[in-house]
Write an enzyme that holds these catalytic residues in place. Structure first.
Site, PDB file in Angstrom:
ATOM      1  N   ASN A 208       0.849  -1.201   0.000  1.00 32.19           N
ATOM      2  CA  ASN A 208       0.000   0.000   0.000  1.00 32.19           C
ATOM      3  C   ASN A 208       0.879   1.244   0.000  1.00 32.19           C
ATOM      4  OD1 ASN A 208       0.495   0.859   2.861  1.00 32.19           O
ATOM      5  ND2 ASN A 208      -0.356  -1.179   3.225  1.00 32.19           N
ATOM      6  N   LYS A 287      10.302 -15.506 -10.998  1.00 30.07           N
ATOM      7  CA  LYS A 287       9.468 -14.426 -11.532  1.00 30.07           C
ATOM      8  C   LYS A 287       8.352 -15.029 -12.385  1.00 30.07           C
ATOM      9  CE  LYS A 287       9.637 -10.428 -14.529  1.00 30.07           C
ATOM     10  NZ  LYS A 287      10.314  -9.810 -15.653  1.00 30.07           N
ATOM     11  N   ASP A 304      -3.498  -9.809  12.829  1.00 32.68           N
ATOM     12  CA  ASP A 304      -3.684  -8.441  13.292  1.00 32.68           C
ATOM     13  C   ASP A 304      -2.511  -8.146  14.242  1.00 32.68           C
ATOM     14  OD1 ASP A 304      -4.368  -6.130  14.690  1.00 32.68           O
ATOM     15  OD2 ASP A 304      -6.518  -6.554  14.564  1.00 32.68           O
ATOM     16  N   PHE A 325      -4.138   3.477  15.009  1.00 31.09           N
ATOM     17  CA  PHE A 325      -4.508   4.456  13.991  1.00 31.09           C
ATOM     18  C   PHE A 325      -5.633   3.859  13.176  1.00 31.09           C
ATOM     19  CE2 PHE A 325      -0.910   6.954  14.984  1.00 31.09           C
ATOM     20  CZ  PHE A 325      -1.071   8.164  14.328  1.00 31.09           C
TER      21      PHE A 325
HETATM   22  N1  CTP Z   1      -3.421  -3.173  12.284  1.00 26.95           N
HETATM   23  C1  CTP Z   1      -2.511  -4.158  12.580  1.00 26.95           C
HETATM   24  N2  CTP Z   1      -2.521  -5.317  11.872  1.00 26.95           N
HETATM   25  C2  CTP Z   1      -3.404  -5.517  10.870  1.00 26.95           C
HETATM   26  C3  CTP Z   1      -4.341  -4.506  10.554  1.00 26.95           C
HETATM   27  C4  CTP Z   1      -4.322  -3.352  11.280  1.00 26.95           C
HETATM   28  O1  CTP Z   1      -1.696  -3.969  13.482  1.00 26.95           O
HETATM   29  N3  CTP Z   1      -3.384  -6.651  10.194  1.00 26.95           N
HETATM   30  C5  CTP Z   1      -3.432  -1.954  13.092  1.00 26.95           C
HETATM   31  C6  CTP Z   1      -3.000  -0.704  12.366  1.00 26.95           C
HETATM   32  O2  CTP Z   1      -1.630  -0.429  12.552  1.00 26.95           O
HETATM   33  C7  CTP Z   1      -3.855   0.375  13.032  1.00 26.95           C
HETATM   34  C8  CTP Z   1      -5.086  -0.377  13.483  1.00 26.95           C
HETATM   35  O3  CTP Z   1      -4.757  -1.743  13.489  1.00 26.95           O
HETATM   36  O4  CTP Z   1      -3.257   0.889  14.190  1.00 26.95           O
HETATM   37  C9  CTP Z   1      -6.321  -0.157  12.664  1.00 26.95           C
HETATM   38  O5  CTP Z   1      -6.087  -0.425  11.323  1.00 26.95           O
HETATM   39  P1  CTP Z   1      -7.305  -0.455  10.291  1.00 26.95           P
HETATM   40  O6  CTP Z   1      -6.783  -0.893   8.977  1.00 26.95           O
HETATM   41  O7  CTP Z   1      -8.075   0.810  10.351  1.00 26.95           O
HETATM   42  O8  CTP Z   1      -8.234  -1.555  10.947  1.00 26.95           O
HETATM   43  P2  CTP Z   1      -8.609  -2.969  10.537  1.00 26.95           P
HETATM   44  O9  CTP Z   1      -8.688  -3.772  11.779  1.00 26.95           O
HETATM   45  O10 CTP Z   1      -7.736  -3.499   9.450  1.00 26.95           O
HETATM   46  O11 CTP Z   1     -10.087  -2.728   9.993  1.00 26.95           O
HETATM   47  P3  CTP Z   1     -10.624  -2.441   8.506  1.00 26.95           P
HETATM   48  O12 CTP Z   1     -11.475  -3.610   8.240  1.00 26.95           O
HETATM   49  O13 CTP Z   1     -11.418  -1.181   8.640  1.00 26.95           O
HETATM   50  O14 CTP Z   1      -9.448  -2.316   7.592  1.00 26.95           O
END
Ligand code: CTP
Length: 398
Positions: A208, A287, A304, A325
């Site tokens: 990303n 590749k 997560d 965040f």
């Molecule tokens: N985060 C993380 N690991 C992941 C996804 C998210 O540590 N696999 C952490 C990010 O660093 C951020 C927080 O979780 O601090 C929220 O990220 P966000 O993408 O908004 O939340 P998600 O749980 O991924 O929810 P969404 O479905 O809205 O993407």
């Protein structure tokens, strides 16, 4: 705690004579004061004056070593709680704003991670010169406090904004900056930062646009506020501060492993990383060739990172605070409020990703804080100013 100390930088304005009273007032406010003069300042006031007032050696020449074999600009920069440049001339301000180090004072500021306070004093036309205005703007964005000069008669006989602010105002700014500089002293802050890259084959990945700029700003702000800092970072081009421990990773799983290893002893964990939520189910070796008309990429959910850290800390009874965040569109506040609870974090900080002037890859940000005792917004500021604002709030988490 040892006495807070100020490096008082005095540059060559007629107002340099007022730095003598300022030095005394800073000492009365509880600071140890060490003075660093520029050559131009020395034309107005003597080192002996300041050495007698402060009972400390003065610095002026960039090669000076009051203690033989010790580099004074490094030692003084490390030992100071705050650096106050008063009076700050147009020349010194522009050098500070653009990062020049051609004398002891500017070199010392370059070597410092602590808060900087500048109190300009100059002719009103110089104060509105475009280079000076830009330098002040840059300094503010880097977290410096600018003590605005007063309006009135200036030494050259003109009238306007350019008089050095009162000693009381400068001391107040120094005290505020000094409190900020010790806000996280003795504490350890762990920050996840940047994107993760999930490999498709040896040369391609799912990732990303996260630049790591917010994570870098958080690391700088945390150092400025006295913390020991560890950053677990995905692939980014930003420079983290030298005082931070940086562990570089590529994938979400590697970020989780590194962050788990860093978790013990952390007082605060901030999840600023944009972790890829999904990864290709398997990495192709070599590749992939352009031989198929269509390729289906199956993605599976990544761990997560922050959620696992929260669970680990709570299970082992650690008293660690967590801040997440949330990149949300403008109507995402309610979703973020729910995420704060479902993720078990103390606070969640929302960036509005529907705006193009803040957030991903930009210099500025605007954060909405959702904490256990209330909500607040930072207003649009540089990422470093946002980071300082966030860490002030984090220090007050119950
Ligand atoms: N985060 C993380 N690991 C992941 C996804 C998210 O540590 N696999 C952490 C990010 O660093 C951020 C927080 O979780 O601090 C929220 O990220 P966000 O993408 O908004 O939340 P998600 O749980 O991924 O929810 P969404 O479905 O809205 O993407």
């Amino acid at each position: 705690m040892s006495q807070p100390s100020v490096v008082l930088g005095v540059s060559g304005s007629v107002a340099a004579y007022r730095a003598a009273d300022l030095a005394r007032d800073l000492m009365r406010a509880g600071f140890t004061v060490r003075v660093c003069l520029t050559d131009a300042a020395e034309r107005f006031v003597s080192r002996e004056l300041f050495e007698a007032l402060t009972s400390q050696p003065c610095l002026q020449d960039v090669f000076e070593e009051p203690e033989r074999g010790r580099m004074a600009h490094i030692d003084w920069a490390r030992q100071a709680s705050v650096i106050v440049v008063a009076p700050a001339t147009a020349n010194t301000l522009v050098k500070l704003g653009f990062g020049l180090g051609d004398d002891m004072l500017t070199t010392l500021v370059l070597a410092s991670e602590r808060p900087l306070v500048v109190a300009p004093a100059m002719n009103p036309t110089m104060f509105t010169n475009a280079h000076v205005v830009e330098a002040l703007e840059r300094l503010r964005k880097q977290g410096a406090t600018v003590v605005e000069p007063a309006e009135g008669d200036v030494a050259c006989g003109e009238n306007g904004q350019g008089k050095l602010a009162s000693a009381a105002t400068i001391v107040h700014a120094a005290l505020t900056a000094s409190i900020r500089s010790s806000r996280w002293t003795g504490k350890r802050i762990l920050i996840t930062s940047g994107p993760t890259y999930e490999p498709i084959d040896d040369v391609r990945f799912v990732g990303n646009r996260s630049s790591g700029k917010m994570g870098e700003a958080l690391a700088r702000a945390a150092r400025m506020m006295g913390a020991e800092v560890a950053v677990v970072s995905g692939p980014v081009a930003v420079q983290y501060p030298a005082g931070a421990r940086v562990v570089r990773v590529q994938t979400a799983q590697a970020m989780l492993d590194a962050a788990l290893a860093e978790l013990p002893g952390s007082d605060l964990v901030i999840g600023a990383a944009a972790v890829a939520d999904y990864r290709p189910i398997e990495k192709q070796s070599g590749k992939m060739r352009r031989t198929h008309d269509r390729i289906d990429l199956t993605l599976v959910r990544n761990p997560d990172v922050l959620g696992t850290l929260v669970a680990e800390a709570r299970n082992s009874g650690r008293n660690t605070r967590f801040i997440a965040f949330a990149a949300e569109p403008s109507d995402g506040l309610e979703i973020a409020r729910q995420k704060r609870v479902s993720k078990g974090v103390d606070a969640i900080v929302v960036n509005d990703v529907s705006r193009s002037d803040v957030g991903f890859g930009t210099e500025d940000n605007e954060l909405a804080w959702i904490g256990p005792t209330g909500e607040a917004t930072s207003g649009k500021r540089s990422k470093l100013e946002c980071a300082l604002w966030l860490l002030e709030r984090a220090a007050e988490l119950p």
